[in-house]
Design a protein around this motif. Structure first.
Motif, PDB file in Angstrom:
ATOM      1  N   ASP A 113       8.245   6.747  29.181  1.00 50.25           N
ATOM      2  CA  ASP A 113       7.506   6.383  30.391  1.00 50.25           C
ATOM      3  C   ASP A 113       7.536   7.521  31.419  1.00 50.25           C
ATOM      4  O   ASP A 113       7.998   7.365  32.551  1.00 50.25           O
ATOM      5  CB  ASP A 113       8.073   5.091  30.983  1.00 50.25           C
ATOM      6  N   PHE A 114       7.072   8.672  31.002  1.00 54.06           N
ATOM      7  CA  PHE A 114       6.936   9.826  31.887  1.00 54.06           C
ATOM      8  C   PHE A 114       5.830  10.704  31.301  1.00 54.06           C
ATOM      9  O   PHE A 114       5.534  10.628  30.101  1.00 54.06           O
ATOM     10  CB  PHE A 114       8.244  10.616  32.005  1.00 54.06           C
ATOM     11  N   PRO A 115       5.172  11.529  32.118  1.00 54.72           N
ATOM     12  CA  PRO A 115       4.070  12.330  31.598  1.00 54.72           C
ATOM     13  C   PRO A 115       4.531  13.417  30.638  1.00 54.72           C
ATOM     14  O   PRO A 115       5.560  14.059  30.861  1.00 54.72           O
ATOM     15  CB  PRO A 115       3.435  12.936  32.857  1.00 54.72           C
ATOM     16  N   ILE A 116       3.768  13.602  29.576  1.00 55.15           N
ATOM     17  CA  ILE A 116       4.008  14.681  28.608  1.00 55.15           C
ATOM     18  C   ILE A 116       2.738  15.532  28.556  1.00 55.15           C
ATOM     19  O   ILE A 116       1.649  15.031  28.265  1.00 55.15           O
ATOM     20  CB  ILE A 116       4.325  14.133  27.211  1.00 55.15           C
ATOM     21  N   ILE A 117       2.883  16.812  28.842  1.00 54.22           N
ATOM     22  CA  ILE A 117       1.740  17.730  28.878  1.00 54.22           C
ATOM     23  C   ILE A 117       1.264  18.040  27.458  1.00 54.22           C
ATOM     24  O   ILE A 117       2.074  18.354  26.582  1.00 54.22           O
ATOM     25  CB  ILE A 117       2.126  19.033  29.598  1.00 54.22           C
ATOM     26  N   ALA A 118      -0.048  17.957  27.263  1.00 55.58           N
ATOM     27  CA  ALA A 118      -0.667  18.395  26.003  1.00 55.58           C
ATOM     28  C   ALA A 118      -1.104  19.848  26.199  1.00 55.58           C
ATOM     29  O   ALA A 118      -2.160  20.126  26.766  1.00 55.58           O
ATOM     30  CB  ALA A 118      -1.850  17.500  25.668  1.00 55.58           C
ATOM     31  N   ASP A 119      -0.295  20.779  25.706  1.00 52.85           N
ATOM     32  CA  ASP A 119      -0.484  22.204  25.996  1.00 52.85           C
ATOM     33  C   ASP A 119      -1.086  22.935  24.802  1.00 52.85           C
ATOM     34  O   ASP A 119      -0.550  23.944  24.336  1.00 52.85           O
ATOM     35  CB  ASP A 119       0.868  22.821  26.392  1.00 52.85           C
ATOM     36  N   LEU A 120      -2.210  22.440  24.328  1.00 53.03           N
ATOM     37  CA  LEU A 120      -2.802  22.999  23.114  1.00 53.03           C
ATOM     38  C   LEU A 120      -3.177  24.474  23.263  1.00 53.03           C
ATOM     39  O   LEU A 120      -3.073  25.239  22.303  1.00 53.03           O
ATOM     40  CB  LEU A 120      -4.052  22.199  22.716  1.00 53.03           C
ATOM     41  N   ASP A 121      -3.620  24.878  24.442  1.00 49.38           N
ATOM     42  CA  ASP A 121      -3.993  26.286  24.625  1.00 49.38           C
ATOM     43  C   ASP A 121      -2.788  27.166  24.968  1.00 49.38           C
ATOM     44  O   ASP A 121      -2.931  28.370  25.183  1.00 49.38           O
ATOM     45  CB  ASP A 121      -5.077  26.437  25.688  1.00 49.38           C
TER      46      ASP A 121
END
Length: 220
Positions: A103-111
């Motif tokens: 229950d916390f934000p997870i960054i999608a760091d594809l680039d």
């Protein structure tokens, strides 16, 4: 035709630096970092990949102890070089199989932009997976402490909480923490900077003095 495309230059952030700003897609929507968690501390941490064993234990550790971070006025912010769909699938998988909800934000760091911006990509370890980095960032968005772990060694949640609390108490009381300090232990009083302060310290019976330059006290 002249190529006018600008190349982004990345440098490893250091303790005391202003935390680099960025925009990113997370499991809780889009964020701009400098607008994220106003007036709060941030513990930002990266993991190598979703659906991997060590990362699952670590993310579960953050989730299970999230209330302790909440009590320390701290927001959690995860990251890996995975898509938002992989993140959501992993969050749901862990909740269904282990009863733990991230229950916390997870960054999608594809680039890989944020990973490079924060020195989470270290080529001699991996060029495509972020190492296990932890950044402690204060409410002024200044980086106060950095931890790096390799891909194959999980972090210690007790230590992460210990140093977060140490940073906050040090700020509040203008003291330092000795070896193995934990909440409730004596803290170190800053050493004297003048002869007058040294004499005052020598004659001060209210603190525990090992010597004039090394003195401890209890916090009330």
């Amino acid at each position: 035709m002249e190529n006018t495309e600008q190349k982004v230059i990345y440098s490893m952030p250091r303790i005391g630096d202003k935390a680099p700003d960025f925009e990113a897609i997370t499991t809780k929507g889009k964020i701009r970092f400098l607008d994220f968690a106003k007036d709060k501390w941030v513990v930002m941490f990266s993991h190598p990949a979703d659906f991997t064993p060590v990362c699952t234990t670590e993310m579960s550790g953050f989730a299970v102890r999230k209330n302790e971070f909440d009590a320390l006025n701290t927001e959690l912010l995860g990251l890996s070089i995975d898509s938002i769909h992989a993140h959501l699938g992993w969050v749901n998988n862990v909740r269904n199989n282990m009863g733990v909800y991230f229950d916390f934000p997870i960054i999608a760091d594809l680039d890989m932009h944020v990973s490079k911006l924060y020195g989470m990509l270290q080529p001699n370890e991996s060029e495509t997976a972020a190492v296990r980095a932890v950044f402690f960032i204060d409410p002024e968005k200044k980086i106060r402490l950095i931890m790096y772990y390799p891909l194959n060694v999980g972090r210690n949640m007790d230590e992460i909480l210990r140093v977060l609390e140490a940073l906050q108490i040090s700020d509040k009381y203008k003291v330092a923490m000795p070896l193995d300090w934990k909440k409730g232990d004596k803290v170190i009083v800053p050493p004297p900077k003048t002869l007058a302060e040294m004499e005052e310290r020598i004659n001060d019976d209210s603190i525990e003095k090992i010597d004039f330059y090394l003195a401890k006290k209890e916090l009330v």
